[in-house]
Scaffold this motif. Structure first.
Motif, PDB file in Angstrom:
ATOM      1  N   ASN A 102     162.507  50.084 -54.451  1.00  0.00           N
ATOM      2  CA  ASN A 102     161.110  50.500 -54.401  1.00  0.00           C
ATOM      3  C   ASN A 102     160.236  49.249 -54.408  1.00  0.00           C
ATOM      4  O   ASN A 102     160.057  48.602 -55.437  1.00  0.00           O
ATOM      5  CB  ASN A 102     160.792  51.393 -55.604  1.00  0.00           C
ATOM      6  N   PRO A 146     160.729  57.838 -51.329  1.00  0.00           N
ATOM      7  CA  PRO A 146     161.420  56.556 -51.402  1.00  0.00           C
ATOM      8  C   PRO A 146     162.232  56.318 -50.130  1.00  0.00           C
ATOM      9  O   PRO A 146     162.756  57.258 -49.531  1.00  0.00           O
ATOM     10  CB  PRO A 146     162.325  56.709 -52.624  1.00  0.00           C
ATOM     11  N   ARG A 203     164.789  60.605 -55.806  1.00  0.00           N
ATOM     12  CA  ARG A 203     164.372  59.315 -56.358  1.00  0.00           C
ATOM     13  C   ARG A 203     165.414  58.670 -57.263  1.00  0.00           C
ATOM     14  O   ARG A 203     165.351  57.476 -57.524  1.00  0.00           O
ATOM     15  CB  ARG A 203     163.061  59.480 -57.147  1.00  0.00           C
TER      16      ARG A 203
END
Length: 376
Positions: A110, A278, A311
């Motif tokens: 990320n 993401p 995620r």
């Protein structure tokens, strides 16, 4: 092959469905969770890392202080600590815990979260740095005469350490990441490769890729897969609990405003529809799996994966303890020897895993290995 179970210890009680008020660090909760896992027959516990969370190494040290045999898998991000210093920190804790330390290297997927800690490298550059970092880490753990290093990210002169890993075989290095860059680094430098829970065919494909990368360096790795088992006395009750968990997550997300800068909070962030999904390869794989179906194989469920956008570790095996144990055995047959399991109700689920699930899986694996020896 020996089977290994890894649980989860965090600084306070918090999951996708639990976010209780209180301090960021709850020593009593850390101690209780660590002891539940030790008493439940877990081999290790993962202590996760995030740009907003308490320090994973210090949380692991506290967990070690209240236990006597429980192993510690410390999530660690290369680049924020000098590799020589990290080598000494991990080796020091390894001695204090009498050889119970392992490290889980997370390069990071990320970009915005990493920028919160001042890391602005590209993904390719991050994995290049991770490779160099791990080589230095291992060199310092090897001991011997002081060494120099001239690399792209680090220049060292006379590096050495008086503290080396407690065990002669060193500190195990686990590695995560499903991109081609991650697989190359894992194949060359990791001891164990960790993947999120995927359908059997997908998991077999990924294991094969990593095995090929390791064989290129004449190495073999241990494989770990992560699940969020949902267990009940009957299959119907287990699926009812799964549906309830998804509903709770969706309800909580509907009440949460989007996080600033698009950064999801740990296990309590906004809906994936409210911000950009993401883009790391592991999350993309989970997103694609969840888009195909909520159920895969016998009992792999992606309801939480869909709700969170993939995620993190979010796929579940749903059923009775016997049914989930049989499912885990199928992953063992793929060459996966380690199972990282954690629940949505951390203490209650960990107790049930230790009482009902882990003994069943160990018994099935023992039977499987006995049959292999007799037939081979």
């Amino acid at each position: 092959m020996s089977v290994e179970f890894i649980g989860y210890v965090s600084a306070r009680e918090q999951t996708e469905i639990l976010d209780l008020p209180g301090p960021a660090i709850d020593p009593a909760y850390i101690a209780a969770t660590a002891l539940v896992h030790e008493q439940g027959g877990f081999d290790r516990v993962l202590v996760a890392a995030h740009s907003t969370s308490p320090d994973s190494t210090l949380i692991a040290q506290y967990a070690a202080s209240v236990t006597s045999t429980l192993g510690l898998l410390i999530a660690h991000r290369p680049g924020f600590t000098a590799p020589t210093l990290a080598a000494r920190q991990l080796a020091t804790l390894d001695h204090l815990s009498r050889g119970r330390v392992a490290v889980h290297i997370i390069t990071g997927g990320n970009d915005r979260e990493l920028e919160a800690d001042g890391d602005h490298l590209s993904k390719v550059e991050r994995y290049q740095r991770t490779s160099e970092y791990l080589k230095i880490l291992r060199r310092e753990w090897a001991g011997g005469t002081p060494f120099d290093h001239d690399g792209e990210f680090y220049r060292l002169r006379g590096a050495s350490s008086v503290v080396l890993p407690f065990q002669p075989n060193g500190i195990p290095v686990y590695f995560g990441g499903a991109s081609e860059e991650a697989i190359r680094v894992a194949g060359e430098l990791a001891d164990g490769y960790a993947l999120w829970g995927e359908p059997l065919a997908n998991a077999a494909e990924l294991v094969g890729k990593v095995q090929a990368a390791a064989q290129h360096h004449h190495r073999s790795l241990r494989f770990s897969v992560s699940f969020r088992p949902i267990i009940a006395d009957t299959e119907e009750e287990a699926w009812e609990r799964a549906a309830s968990i998804q509903q709770q997550i969706e309800k909580r997300q509907a009440a949460v405003l989007p996080a600033q800068n698009g950064i999801a909070l740990d296990h309590a962030g906004p809906s994936p529809t409210e911000q950009t999904l993401p883009t790391n390869e592991g999350s993309r794989r989970l997103q694609a799996i969840a888009a195909k179906s909520a159920r895969h194989d016998d009992r792999l469920w992606t309801g939480v994966t869909k709700a969170t956008g993939g995620r993190w570790n979010s796929t579940s095996l749903v059923g009775t303890a016997d049914q989930v144990a049989e499912s885990l055995l199928q992953y063992y047959r793929l060459g996966i020897e380690t199972f990282l399991i954690r629940g949505f109700d951390p203490l209650t689920d960990a107790v049930r895993y230790g009482r009902d699930l882990i003994p069943r899986v160990r018994a099935l694996v023992e039977q499987e290995d006995t049959l292999r020896r007799k037939s081979g």
